[in-house]
Enzyme design. Structure first.
Site, PDB file in Angstrom:
ATOM      1  N   THR A   6       0.843  -1.192   0.000  1.00  0.00           N
ATOM      2  CA  THR A   6       0.000   0.000   0.000  1.00  0.00           C
ATOM      3  C   THR A   6       0.879   1.242   0.000  1.00  0.00           C
ATOM      4  OG1 THR A   6      -1.745   1.208   1.192  1.00  0.00           O
ATOM      5  CG2 THR A   6      -0.124   0.049   2.519  1.00  0.00           C
ATOM      6  N   GLU A  33      -4.404  -4.624 -11.382  1.00  0.00           N
ATOM      7  CA  GLU A  33      -5.638  -4.967 -10.674  1.00  0.00           C
ATOM      8  C   GLU A  33      -6.684  -5.474 -11.652  1.00  0.00           C
ATOM      9  OE1 GLU A  33      -8.779  -2.320  -8.298  1.00  0.00           O
ATOM     10  OE2 GLU A  33      -6.882  -2.571  -7.206  1.00  0.00           O
ATOM     11  N   ASP A  62      -8.387  -5.048  -0.372  1.00  0.00           N
ATOM     12  CA  ASP A  62      -9.276  -4.361  -1.300  1.00  0.00           C
ATOM     13  C   ASP A  62     -10.541  -4.036  -0.524  1.00  0.00           C
ATOM     14  OD1 ASP A  62      -9.349  -3.422  -4.066  1.00  0.00           O
ATOM     15  OD2 ASP A  62     -11.177  -4.599  -4.200  1.00  0.00           O
ATOM     16  N   LYS A 194     -12.423   5.311  14.858  1.00  0.00           N
ATOM     17  CA  LYS A 194     -12.712   4.688  13.569  1.00  0.00           C
ATOM     18  C   LYS A 194     -12.021   3.330  13.450  1.00  0.00           C
ATOM     19  CE  LYS A 194     -11.805   5.094   8.631  1.00  0.00           C
ATOM     20  NZ  LYS A 194     -11.114   5.845   7.568  1.00  0.00           N
ATOM     21  N   ARG A 200     -11.853  -2.369   7.856  1.00  0.00           N
ATOM     22  CA  ARG A 200     -10.458  -2.798   7.751  1.00  0.00           C
ATOM     23  C   ARG A 200      -9.944  -3.273   9.098  1.00  0.00           C
ATOM     24  NH1 ARG A 200      -9.074   1.043   5.220  1.00  0.00           N
ATOM     25  NH2 ARG A 200      -9.018   0.122   3.129  1.00  0.00           N
TER      26      ARG A 200
END
Length: 214
Positions: A6, A33, A62, A194, A200
Site C-alpha cells: 500500500t 488490478e 481491497d 474509527k 479494515r
C-alpha cells in the site's frame, strides 16, 4: 517482516495497532488490478502478484462501499467512482434514489507461498445483531483459502453497516464523510474511534489472531 502492499500510511498505522510496530512495513508496488464484481478475487490476484514480486510474506487489501439500493454500487469500483464522480455525487445518487443503507467491506489477502491449515470461524459471535448479520453474509460469500493456481492465499473479511448521509466531518479519507455508523460519520470520528470499528480494522483483527499462530 510482513509487507503491506500500500501507499497509504493510514493503513499501515492501523495494521501496526493489531500486529505490532515492528511487524509490518509498507511496500510500494503497483500490481495490475483485475476487474471483478466482488472484492475477494481482486485481493487474491493482487496478493499473488505482490508475493511473486516481493518473495516474502505480503498482505494486500481491497475495500469498497456497497450501497444496497444501488445494487452494491460503487463496490469494487469505489476508488474509480471517487476519482471520476467524487464522494458527494455518489452520496447524492444514493440519497436521490432513497438508497441510504450501505456497508463498508474490506478483504485482506495474505500470501507467503506456503499452504494453510483450517482455522476457526472468523465471525465475531459476540457482536450485536446488525453487524453480525453483515459479517455472516460477507463471510458466506468469501472462500477462506484460495489455492486454485497453486499459490495459496488466505482471506479475512471485515464489514460494517451504516447509511449514506450528507457529508459531515473533516477527518478520515475517501467516503468517510458520507458514511454514518451509529449516528456518527467516519469523518467525525477520531482515528482511534474509527479504527476500533472499521471494516479494515475488523479484517485486521481476524488476520492478527490467525497470524499470531502462523
Amino acid at each position: 517482516m510482513l509487507h503491506y502492499v500500500t501507499t497509504n500510511p493510514g493503513k499501515v498505522r492501523e495494521a501496526r495497532e493489531y500486529l505490532g510496530d515492528d511487524a509490518v512495513t509498507a511496500f510500494d508496488y503497483d500490481y495490475p488490478e483485475i476487474q471483478s464484481e466482488t472484492l475477494a478475487p481482486i485481493a487474491v490476484d493482487g496478493a499473488r502478484a505482490a508475493f511473486d514480486h516481493v518473495g516474502e510474506p505480503v498482505i494486500v487489501d481491497d475495500a469498497g462501499l456497497f450501497i444496497d439500493g444501488l445494487d452494491g454500487f460503487p463496490g469494487p469500483y469505489s476508488a474509480f467512482a471517487e476519482d471520476t464522480l467524487g464522494i458527494e455525487r455518489v452520496g447524492r445518487l444514493a440519497l436521490d434514489a432513497g438508497a441510504s443503507r450501505a456497508t463498508f467491506r474490506c478483504v485482506i489477502a495474505y500470501c507467503d507461498g506456503e499452504p494453510f491449515s483450517a482455522t476457526p470461524d472468523s465471525v465475531d459471535r459476540g457482536r450485536r445483531g446488525d453487524d453480525l448479520a453483515v459479517e455472516e453474509r460477507a463471510t458466506a460469500a468469501t472462500d477462506d483459502t484460495v489455492d486454485a493456481t497453486g499459490v495459496p492465499v488466505k482471506l479475512f473479511e471485515g464489514a460494517i453497516p451504516g447509511r449514506i448521509v450528507e457529508p459531515r466531518g473533516t477527518g478520515g479519507f475517501g467516503y468517510d464523510p458520507i458514511f454514518e455508523h451509529d449516528g456518527t460519520t467516519f469523518a467525525e470520528m477520531s482515528i482511534d474511534e474509527k479504527n476500533a470499528i472499521s471494516h479494515r480494522g475488523r479484517a485486521l483483527a481476524k488476520f492478527a489472531e490467525w497470524f499470531a499462530e502462523r
